[in-house]
Design an enzyme around this catalytic site. Structure first.
Site, short mmCIF file in Angstrom:
data_model
loop_
_atom_site.label_atom_id
_atom_site.label_comp_id
_atom_site.label_asym_id
_atom_site.label_seq_id
_atom_site.Cartn_x
_atom_site.Cartn_y
_atom_site.Cartn_z
CE1 TYR A 231 -4.35 1.44 0.55
CE2 TYR A 231 -3.04 3.10 1.68
CZ TYR A 231 -4.24 2.70 1.09
OH TYR A 231 -5.29 3.57 1.03
CE1 TYR A 235 0.50 8.37 -1.19
CE2 TYR A 235 0.21 6.05 -0.63
CZ TYR A 235 -0.32 7.27 -0.99
OH TYR A 235 -1.67 7.39 -1.18
#
Length: 281
Positions: A231, A235
């Protein structure tokens, strides 16, 4: 003299970038994340550093000679190694959480509206100048975020709520930092953890429109839909080297964006990644 030169360069870089923000150059419609001037300055600095590393040799106790460039490529100065190390540590935290039966939370903390030079119109890519902007620099916004994080950790510690995970400081299109946090805790503490973080985040400008709804966003990690490490991987990659990403959030080339984000972090002295809890490496 060398110390003063470094300090003067640092002050000069921040003032040039601060002026670029004040003049309206830094936003998704022009220079995303950081001004082109600062990108060029950082590229020149990296080039000087690379030349110095390539021109300097070191010998170890076995008489083997390497350039500093060769040695740096074997450590976290190598972006691929840095990314891999971060992902390994994040995956390690996740394995511990699974063993302990802990839950994972993905938290996004945005800065108050007064810290943003530009606002984005909903439904399109147009930006308009934010009339509430008070001249806060990204460095000052990051300092406020750090204070919020420290107060949250202190309150959680007083309440004996343990948390561990990672924090990523990311540039918004106008250079204002916002935080992504991947946190693990006992399932019985998840609600209290969210309440503490939100309460601390809302101590600054709590009455502004949308603060209650948008200042903090919490998402529970569903192990059935994918891993926590997976997840957060995008980023991490976005803020290091754009690995396996085509575009960023603003439809810019991910690799070029990673260079701009690195220049942004260097200019403002912002620590992009921080481990929360757990032992030192």
């Amino acid at each position: 003299p060398l110390w003063w030169r470094r300090k003067l360069r640092d002050v000069h870089a921040k003032n040039v970038e601060g002026a670029s923000i004040a003049l309206g150059y830094v936003n998704r419609a022009r220079d995303c994340y950081v001004s082109n001037e600062s990108v060029y300055r950082r590229a020149q600095q990296n080039e000087r550093n690379a030349e110095a590393l390539a021109a300097t040799q070191m010998m170890n106790e076995d008489g083997e000679i390497y350039t500093l460039a060769e040695l740096a490529a074997k450590g976290t100065a190598n972006k691929a190694i840095r990314r891999a190390e971060l992902m390994t540590r994040i995956a390690g935290f996740e394995r511990i959480a699974l063993d302990l039966g802990h839950v994972g939370l993905f938290v996004t903390m945005t800065a108050p509206s007064r810290m943003h030079k530009w606002s984005t119109l909903r439904g399109n890519d147009r930006v308009i100048e934010n009339r509430k902007y008070d001249g806060t620099t990204p460095k000052e916004a990051q300092r406020t975020k750090k204070k919020t994080g420290a107060r949250s950790r202190a309150e959680l510690a007083r309440r004996q709520i343990q948390q561990y995970g990672f924090r990523i400081a990311e540039a918004n299109h106008d250079g204002t930092p916002h935080w992504h946090l991947l946190l693990f805790c006992a399932a019985t503490h998840a609600t209290d953890l969210q309440a503490v973080i939100k309460r601390q985040a809302l101590k600054d400008s709590p009455d502004e429109a949308g603060a209650e709804q948008h200042r903090c966003d919490f998402r529970m990690i569903d192990a059935g839909k994918g891993s926590a490490a997976g997840y957060i991987a995008k980023y991490v990659a976005k803020n290091i080297d754009g690995y396996k990403l085509d575009k960023d959030l603003f439809n810019n080339d991910a690799i070029q964006s990673s260079h701009r984000i690195e220049a942004w972090a260097s200019t403002w002295g912002i620590r992009q990644f921080q481990q929360i809890g757990g032992p030192p490496v």
